[in-house]
Design a protein around this motif. Structure first.
Motif, mmCIF file in Angstrom:
data_model
loop_
_atom_site.group_PDB
_atom_site.id
_atom_site.type_symbol
_atom_site.label_atom_id
_atom_site.label_comp_id
_atom_site.label_asym_id
_atom_site.label_seq_id
_atom_site.Cartn_x
_atom_site.Cartn_y
_atom_site.Cartn_z
ATOM 1 N N VAL A 82 -26.374 -5.393 -5.780
ATOM 2 C CA VAL A 82 -26.196 -4.378 -6.820
ATOM 3 C C VAL A 82 -25.526 -3.203 -6.125
ATOM 4 O O VAL A 82 -26.052 -2.685 -5.138
ATOM 5 N N LYS A 83 -24.355 -2.794 -6.621
ATOM 6 C CA LYS A 83 -23.532 -1.832 -5.894
ATOM 7 C C LYS A 83 -23.108 -0.647 -6.757
ATOM 8 O O LYS A 83 -22.688 -0.830 -7.893
ATOM 9 N N SER A 84 -23.239 0.538 -6.200
ATOM 10 C CA SER A 84 -22.654 1.770 -6.773
ATOM 11 C C SER A 84 -22.986 1.991 -8.243
ATOM 12 O O SER A 84 -22.112 2.317 -9.038
ATOM 13 N N MET A 85 -24.231 1.833 -8.613
ATOM 14 C CA MET A 85 -24.643 2.033 -10.004
ATOM 15 C C MET A 85 -24.816 3.530 -10.282
ATOM 16 O O MET A 85 -25.602 4.201 -9.631
ATOM 17 N N ILE A 86 -24.047 4.018 -11.242
ATOM 18 C CA ILE A 86 -24.147 5.418 -11.645
ATOM 19 C C ILE A 86 -24.595 5.486 -13.102
ATOM 20 O O ILE A 86 -24.331 4.576 -13.882
ATOM 21 N N PRO A 87 -25.289 6.571 -13.476
ATOM 22 C CA PRO A 87 -25.787 6.674 -14.856
ATOM 23 C C PRO A 87 -24.662 6.629 -15.887
ATOM 24 O O PRO A 87 -23.575 7.147 -15.660
ATOM 25 N N THR A 88 -24.961 5.968 -17.007
ATOM 26 C CA THR A 88 -24.032 5.948 -18.143
ATOM 27 C C THR A 88 -24.538 6.952 -19.180
ATOM 28 O O THR A 88 -25.552 7.614 -18.970
ATOM 29 N N ALA A 89 -23.866 7.024 -20.297
ATOM 30 C CA ALA A 89 -24.295 7.910 -21.380
ATOM 31 C C ALA A 89 -25.559 7.380 -22.063
ATOM 32 O O ALA A 89 -26.257 8.119 -22.750
ATOM 33 N N PHE A 91 -29.334 6.211 -22.232
ATOM 34 C CA PHE A 91 -30.561 6.567 -21.519
ATOM 35 C C PHE A 91 -31.079 5.390 -20.686
ATOM 36 O O PHE A 91 -31.145 4.263 -21.172
ATOM 37 N N ASN A 92 -31.407 5.642 -19.425
ATOM 38 C CA ASN A 92 -31.973 4.651 -18.496
ATOM 39 C C ASN A 92 -31.025 3.489 -18.193
ATOM 40 O O ASN A 92 -31.473 2.393 -17.899
ATOM 41 N N GLN A 93 -29.723 3.734 -18.256
ATOM 42 C CA GLN A 93 -28.758 2.678 -17.941
ATOM 43 C C GLN A 93 -27.793 3.190 -16.870
ATOM 44 O O GLN A 93 -27.406 4.350 -16.869
ATOM 45 N N TRP A 94 -27.424 2.268 -15.961
ATOM 46 C CA TRP A 94 -26.478 2.556 -14.888
ATOM 47 C C TRP A 94 -25.390 1.492 -14.905
ATOM 48 O O TRP A 94 -25.635 0.348 -15.275
ATOM 49 N N LYS A 95 -24.188 1.867 -14.458
ATOM 50 C CA LYS A 95 -23.057 0.942 -14.406
ATOM 51 C C LYS A 95 -22.478 0.939 -12.994
ATOM 52 O O LYS A 95 -22.344 1.976 -12.366
ATOM 53 N N THR A 108 -18.403 -6.450 -13.058
ATOM 54 C CA THR A 108 -18.857 -5.174 -13.585
ATOM 55 C C THR A 108 -20.294 -5.404 -14.017
ATOM 56 O O THR A 108 -20.599 -6.414 -14.659
ATOM 57 N N GLY A 109 -21.165 -4.487 -13.649
ATOM 58 C CA GLY A 109 -22.570 -4.715 -13.950
ATOM 59 C C GLY A 109 -23.269 -3.514 -14.530
ATOM 60 O O GLY A 109 -22.811 -2.373 -14.395
ATOM 61 N N PHE A 110 -24.364 -3.806 -15.176
ATOM 62 C CA PHE A 110 -25.230 -2.779 -15.743
ATOM 63 C C PHE A 110 -26.661 -3.093 -15.351
ATOM 64 O O PHE A 110 -27.059 -4.260 -15.307
ATOM 65 N N ILE A 111 -27.419 -2.052 -15.072
ATOM 66 C CA ILE A 111 -28.864 -2.198 -14.997
ATOM 67 C C ILE A 111 -29.445 -1.211 -15.999
ATOM 68 O O ILE A 111 -28.901 -0.122 -16.198
ATOM 69 N N GLU A 112 -30.498 -1.642 -16.652
ATOM 70 C CA GLU A 112 -31.145 -0.795 -17.658
ATOM 71 C C GLU A 112 -32.650 -0.939 -17.523
ATOM 72 O O GLU A 112 -33.183 -2.052 -17.576
ATOM 73 N N LEU A 113 -33.306 0.175 -17.343
ATOM 74 C CA LEU A 113 -34.762 0.188 -17.274
ATOM 75 C C LEU A 113 -35.282 0.140 -18.703
ATOM 76 O O LEU A 113 -35.157 1.102 -19.453
ATOM 77 N N THR A 114 -35.802 -1.023 -19.111
ATOM 78 C CA THR A 114 -36.253 -1.188 -20.493
ATOM 79 C C THR A 114 -37.720 -0.791 -20.672
ATOM 80 O O THR A 114 -38.162 -0.562 -21.786
ATOM 81 N N SER A 115 -38.462 -0.742 -19.577
ATOM 82 C CA SER A 115 -39.825 -0.228 -19.553
ATOM 83 C C SER A 115 -40.127 0.120 -18.103
ATOM 84 O O SER A 115 -39.297 -0.113 -17.221
ATOM 85 N N ALA A 116 -41.302 0.643 -17.840
ATOM 86 C CA ALA A 116 -41.645 1.025 -16.468
ATOM 87 C C ALA A 116 -41.611 -0.171 -15.522
ATOM 88 O O ALA A 116 -41.355 -0.014 -14.328
ATOM 89 N N ASP A 117 -41.833 -1.381 -16.049
ATOM 90 C CA ASP A 117 -41.927 -2.572 -15.205
ATOM 91 C C ASP A 117 -40.872 -3.636 -15.500
ATOM 92 O O ASP A 117 -40.975 -4.761 -15.018
ATOM 93 N N LEU A 119 -36.573 -4.374 -15.714
ATOM 94 C CA LEU A 119 -35.218 -3.929 -15.438
ATOM 95 C C LEU A 119 -34.266 -5.032 -15.851
ATOM 96 O O LEU A 119 -34.325 -6.140 -15.331
ATOM 97 N N LYS A 120 -33.403 -4.726 -16.806
ATOM 98 C CA LYS A 120 -32.425 -5.709 -17.273
ATOM 99 C C LYS A 120 -31.148 -5.546 -16.462
ATOM 100 O O LYS A 120 -30.623 -4.443 -16.328
ATOM 101 N N LEU A 121 -30.648 -6.650 -15.907
ATOM 102 C CA LEU A 121 -29.405 -6.656 -15.148
ATOM 103 C C LEU A 121 -28.408 -7.525 -15.892
ATOM 104 O O LEU A 121 -28.757 -8.614 -16.356
ATOM 105 N N GLU A 122 -27.173 -7.025 -16.030
ATOM 106 C CA GLU A 122 -26.114 -7.797 -16.662
ATOM 107 C C GLU A 122 -24.856 -7.748 -15.798
ATOM 108 O O GLU A 122 -24.520 -6.703 -15.248
ATOM 109 N N GLY A 123 -24.179 -8.873 -15.719
ATOM 110 C CA GLY A 123 -22.854 -8.960 -15.129
ATOM 111 C C GLY A 123 -21.883 -9.269 -16.248
ATOM 112 O O GLY A 123 -22.163 -10.115 -17.093
ATOM 113 N N CYS A 124 -20.754 -8.557 -16.266
ATOM 114 C CA CYS A 124 -19.841 -8.671 -17.399
ATOM 115 C C CYS A 124 -18.406 -8.960 -16.953
ATOM 116 O O CYS A 124 -17.999 -8.594 -15.852
ATOM 117 N N VAL A 125 -17.660 -9.611 -17.854
ATOM 118 C CA VAL A 125 -16.234 -9.865 -17.666
ATOM 119 C C VAL A 125 -15.498 -9.340 -18.894
ATOM 120 O O VAL A 125 -16.114 -8.981 -19.896
#
Length: 140
Positions: A82-89, A91-95, A108-117, A119-125
């Motif tokens: 997981v590399k260079s994730m910065i906050p998106t617009a 809430f609780n999501q990074w790209k 291109t990836g996203f991580i999103e904290l969907t609850s305290a425990d 974390l959703k990770l997505e890889g996109c094309v």
């Protein structure tokens, strides 16, 4: 008149405090386990961004699908996936970028904290039109 001005000022201060608290991203840092239990990833700060590296593998192996042939003999343990994730617009999501050791590609990836425990990770094309992901669970 003075009472209504004080009440309005107090209300405005409360709204500003609440909105600034809501805009702060939750803490995605920590250790996360993939749904299949085969690996554990540590999300931590890397400068102003978040990054994640493999800290445990059920079955240790080499990075055999890496596009850089000189890295194919390197162990996957310790690899940054997981590399260079910065906050998106959102809430609780990074790209940023996500390395998939299964095919050796970086997406291109996203991580999103969907609850305290969770974390959703997505890889996109295709600019984020097609995404595939999974939800990780915070390790104890």
């Amino acid at each position: 008149m003075l009472k209504s001005m004080i009440a309005a000022a107090a209300l405005a201060a409360g709204v500003v405090a609440a909105s600034s608290t809501l805009s702060l991203a939750a803490d995605a840092k920590g250790d996360w386990v993939r749904p299949n239990g085969a690996s554990k990833i540590r999300i931590s700060s890397c400068g102003a961004a978040l990054c994640g590296k493999l800290i445990w593998l059920k079955t240790p192996r080499k990075d055999t699908n890496n596009p850089d042939t000189s890295l194919r003999e390197q162990p996957l343990l310790g690899a940054q996936i997981v590399k260079s994730m910065i906050p998106t617009a959102k809430f609780n999501q990074w790209k940023g970028k996500v390395y998939n050791a299964e095919d050796g590609k970086t997406y291109t990836g996203f991580i999103e904290l969907t609850s305290a425990d969770k974390l959703k990770l997505e890889g996109c094309v295709m600019g984020g039109l097609i995404c595939k992901g999974e939800t990780w669970t915070r390790a104890n």
